[in-house]
Design a protein around this motif. Structure first.
Motif, short mmCIF file in Angstrom:
data_model
loop_
_atom_site.label_atom_id
_atom_site.label_comp_id
_atom_site.label_asym_id
_atom_site.label_seq_id
_atom_site.Cartn_x
_atom_site.Cartn_y
_atom_site.Cartn_z
N ASP A 1 16.78 -34.98 0.79
CA ASP A 1 18.18 -34.97 1.19
C ASP A 1 19.05 -35.59 0.10
O ASP A 1 18.61 -36.43 -0.68
CB ASP A 1 18.35 -35.75 2.49
CG ASP A 1 19.63 -35.36 3.22
OD1 ASP A 1 20.31 -34.43 2.75
OD2 ASP A 1 19.94 -35.99 4.24
N GLY A 2 20.28 -35.14 0.04
CA GLY A 2 21.21 -35.67 -0.95
C GLY A 2 22.57 -35.05 -0.78
O GLY A 2 22.79 -34.22 0.10
N PRO A 3 23.52 -35.43 -1.63
CA PRO A 3 24.87 -34.87 -1.53
C PRO A 3 24.88 -33.40 -1.94
O PRO A 3 23.93 -32.88 -2.52
CB PRO A 3 25.66 -35.72 -2.53
CG PRO A 3 24.64 -36.18 -3.52
CD PRO A 3 23.38 -36.38 -2.74
N ASP A 4 25.98 -32.72 -1.62
CA ASP A 4 26.13 -31.33 -2.04
C ASP A 4 26.21 -31.25 -3.56
O ASP A 4 26.72 -32.15 -4.23
CB ASP A 4 27.39 -30.72 -1.44
CG ASP A 4 27.28 -30.54 0.07
OD1 ASP A 4 26.14 -30.54 0.58
OD2 ASP A 4 28.33 -30.39 0.73
N SER A 5 25.71 -30.15 -4.11
CA SER A 5 25.75 -29.91 -5.55
C SER A 5 26.64 -28.71 -5.84
O SER A 5 26.74 -27.78 -5.04
CB SER A 5 24.35 -29.66 -6.08
OG SER A 5 24.38 -29.20 -7.42
N VAL A 6 27.23 -28.71 -7.03
CA VAL A 6 27.98 -27.54 -7.48
C VAL A 6 27.03 -26.37 -7.71
O VAL A 6 27.45 -25.21 -7.70
CB VAL A 6 28.78 -27.88 -8.76
CG1 VAL A 6 27.85 -28.06 -9.96
CG2 VAL A 6 29.82 -26.81 -9.04
N MET A 7 25.75 -26.66 -7.87
CA MET A 7 24.73 -25.61 -7.97
C MET A 7 24.34 -25.19 -6.56
O MET A 7 23.22 -25.43 -6.09
CB MET A 7 23.53 -26.12 -8.76
CG MET A 7 23.80 -26.34 -10.23
SD MET A 7 22.47 -27.19 -11.10
CE MET A 7 23.01 -28.91 -10.96
N GLY A 8 25.28 -24.53 -5.88
CA GLY A 8 25.12 -24.27 -4.45
C GLY A 8 23.93 -23.42 -4.10
O GLY A 8 23.28 -23.63 -3.07
N ARG A 9 23.58 -22.42 -4.94
CA ARG A 9 22.43 -21.57 -4.64
C ARG A 9 21.12 -22.33 -4.82
O ARG A 9 20.09 -21.93 -4.28
CB ARG A 9 22.40 -20.34 -5.55
CG ARG A 9 23.70 -19.59 -5.66
CD ARG A 9 23.99 -18.70 -4.46
NE ARG A 9 25.08 -17.80 -4.77
CZ ARG A 9 26.33 -17.96 -4.37
NH1 ARG A 9 26.66 -18.98 -3.61
NH2 ARG A 9 27.27 -17.09 -4.71
#
Length: 347
Positions: A259-267
């Motif tokens: 688990d972790g924060p959202d990434s700009v590397m969404g895919r």
């Protein structure tokens, strides 16, 4: 940046109940040529982006008009089902069958395109955060789009329930305990891309950079690379540091939720790996690398200027080799021949 060497390289299965990825490229290529008419995508040498002898980029942006390598996955599964029900491709039809999935990106387009091609229906669940522009692309491919849930996991739960309630076929690009057959076939479709790259490379690569979410593409390409090139290339898996599902699982020696924060590397922002991919990469990958969002996005303008514009997800492998610190840590010197995969179009 974090690099983890793989202690399981060339070993036995990490997950006993899950298979290794398929390497039956002949089976995949025959059906793809017969039923999907997937034209070969180019391998481009891109000079000047990194201090290496050769940087080869397999460009999947034009695959089947869907904008990503995933066109070869779900559509291949559906084509396989159609071929199993008909004597000739011209008579193949899946009328009356419904495929359902959850998607935050290109997998849903492959499901929708494959279903439309063979007369089936497609239902794609998307989370509330998925842009409406993507929903419209799904509808353009003939899918019925259902918004449900705050994130991908919630939309996948909804898709699974809908499959059970309606006797639909759940077609995911990941695999978990008890769900192996369809994703195993789906990953087999990706072998077409790997085989093309192997034919197109003028020399054996010294390094292969494979970005990964749940790991389907990386697992399939790595398995095929080992069959044609053996131990010659170093295979490096690249993930967002916000979602190191494969790296964390290798470190733990078991499938773990990262688990972790959202990434700009969404895919690539996937918190749990595909078990089939995890088995394959535990056997075939040499190391697992995580990068921050900034370490990837800072290189996107240069990629665009070099003619390989893509997203942070699609260019994570290229960004890795462009990073001097990464090259030094992985021993990628000026004589290296590096193969990367540009996995999707720019948004």
């Amino acid at each position: 940046m974090k690099i983890t060497s793989n202690p399981y390289r060339a070993g036995q299965k990490l997950i006993d109940g899950a298979p290794f990825p398929s390497t039956n490229v002949a089976r995949a290529s025959e059906l793809i040529a017969r039923c999907l008419s997937a034209d070969e995508t180019p391998l481009t040498e891109v000079p000047g982006l990194a201090d290496v002898a050769h940087l080869w980029v397999k460009d999947e942006r034009g695959r089947m008009g869907l904008g990503s390598f995933k066109a070869l996955g779900a559509a291949y599964v559906i084509a396989r089902h159609a071929a199993e029900t008909a004597e000739t491709p011209d008579t193949a039809t899946l009328s009356g069958r419904t495929y359902v999935t959850a998607s935050a990106g290109n997998h849903g387009l492959s499901v929708a395109s494959g279903a439309r091609r063979f007369g089936a229906d497609a239902v794609v669940y998307i989370a509330d955060t998925v842009p409406e522009s993507f929903a419209e692309r799904l509808r353009d491919q003939g899918a019925r789009v259902v918004r449900e849930g705050a994130d991908y996991a919630a939309s996948m739960d909804a898709a699974s329930k809908a499959a059970s309630d309606n006797n639909w076929t759940l077609l995911s690009d990941s695999s978990w305990e008890g769900y192996y057959d369809l994703p195993h076939t789906l990953m087999e479709g990706y072998l077409q891309m790997a085989a093309e790259a192997a034919r197109q490379c003028p020399q054996v690569p010294t390094h292969i950079m494979l970005q990964a979410g749940v790991g389907g593409m990386a697992g399939a390409v790595a398995a095929y690379a080992r069959t044609v090139w053996g131990d010659a290339p170093q295979i490096i898996v690249v993930e967002p540091e916000a979602a190191p599902a494969l790296q964390a699982s290798i470190e733990a020696g078991a499938c773990v939720f990262a688990d972790g924060p959202d990434s700009v590397m969404g895919r690539l922002d996937c918190k749990e790996p595909s078990l089939i991919a995890l088995n394959g990469l535990a056997r075939d990958a040499d190391s697992f690398l995580t990068l921050s969002d900034e370490q990837v996005t800072e290189h996107l303008p240069a990629m665009g200027a070099a003619g390989i514009a893509t997203t942070a997800s699609g260019g994570a492998g290229v960004a890795a080799v462009m990073n001097a610190q990464v090259r030094e840590a992985l021993g990628i010197g000026p004589d290296a021949r590096v193969l990367c995969f540009l996995s999707e179009i720019a948004e």
